[in-house]
Design a protein around this motif. Sequence first.
Motif, short mmCIF file in Angstrom:
data_model
loop_
_atom_site.label_atom_id
_atom_site.label_comp_id
_atom_site.label_asym_id
_atom_site.label_seq_id
_atom_site.Cartn_x
_atom_site.Cartn_y
_atom_site.Cartn_z
N LEU A 30 38.70 43.49 52.50
CA LEU A 30 37.36 43.15 52.96
C LEU A 30 37.32 42.99 54.47
O LEU A 30 38.32 42.61 55.09
N ASP A 31 36.17 43.28 55.02
CA ASP A 31 35.95 42.97 56.43
C ASP A 31 35.90 41.44 56.57
O ASP A 31 35.11 40.79 55.88
N PRO A 32 36.77 40.85 57.42
CA PRO A 32 36.84 39.39 57.48
C PRO A 32 35.55 38.73 57.96
O PRO A 32 35.31 37.55 57.67
N PHE A 91 37.65 37.53 17.21
CA PHE A 91 38.07 37.17 18.57
C PHE A 91 37.22 37.85 19.62
O PHE A 91 36.67 38.92 19.38
N ASN A 92 37.15 37.23 20.78
CA ASN A 92 36.54 37.86 21.96
C ASN A 92 37.68 38.21 22.93
O ASN A 92 38.45 37.33 23.31
N LEU A 93 37.77 39.48 23.28
CA LEU A 93 38.85 39.93 24.15
C LEU A 93 38.33 40.17 25.57
O LEU A 93 37.31 40.82 25.75
N PHE A 94 39.05 39.66 26.53
CA PHE A 94 38.69 39.83 27.95
C PHE A 94 39.80 40.58 28.64
O PHE A 94 40.90 40.05 28.81
N GLU A 95 39.51 41.78 29.03
CA GLU A 95 40.52 42.57 29.75
C GLU A 95 40.54 42.16 31.21
O GLU A 95 39.51 42.10 31.86
N GLN A 96 41.73 41.85 31.67
CA GLN A 96 41.89 41.38 33.05
C GLN A 96 42.54 42.46 33.90
O GLN A 96 43.75 42.54 34.01
N THR A 97 41.69 43.31 34.45
CA THR A 97 42.18 44.39 35.31
C THR A 97 41.76 44.10 36.75
O THR A 97 40.57 44.01 37.03
N PRO A 98 42.73 43.96 37.64
CA PRO A 98 42.37 43.63 39.02
C PRO A 98 41.78 44.81 39.77
O PRO A 98 42.18 45.96 39.55
N ASN A 99 40.82 44.53 40.61
CA ASN A 99 40.35 45.50 41.61
C ASN A 99 40.96 45.06 42.93
O ASN A 99 40.63 43.99 43.45
N ASP A 157 32.20 42.75 53.67
CA ASP A 157 32.02 44.09 53.11
C ASP A 157 33.36 44.69 52.70
O ASP A 157 34.38 44.43 53.34
N MET A 158 33.33 45.49 51.65
CA MET A 158 34.55 46.15 51.22
C MET A 158 34.90 47.30 52.17
O MET A 158 34.08 48.18 52.42
#
Length: 83
Positions: A29-31, A17-25, A35-36
């Motif tokens: 952002l500047d509208p 299997f290929n595992l994809f960890e889904q961790t949100p950042n 930029d973050m």
Amino acid sequence: MSQPYQCPNCKSNKSRFNLFEQTPNYVKLDPNSGDMVLQYTDETLEPFHVKYQGPKVRVQCGVCGLMEDEIRFIKQAELQKKQ
Ligand SMILES: [Zn+2]
């Protein structure tokens, strides 16, 4: 605790299997520039900022390529055991 997987599509694969960890950042952002401006953790997230509730792991079958949420692979393995 780990649980066995079985691919619900090809059904022959129980090991590759290929595992994809889904961790949100969580970011702010500047509208205008994009930029973050800020980065949040689970603890510092503002009350009106929606938290990610989805599955932690997405799984791809290493044989047929099917990609699904982890739960489908676990359920298929459980189903197989009952038969
Ligand atoms: Zn498969």
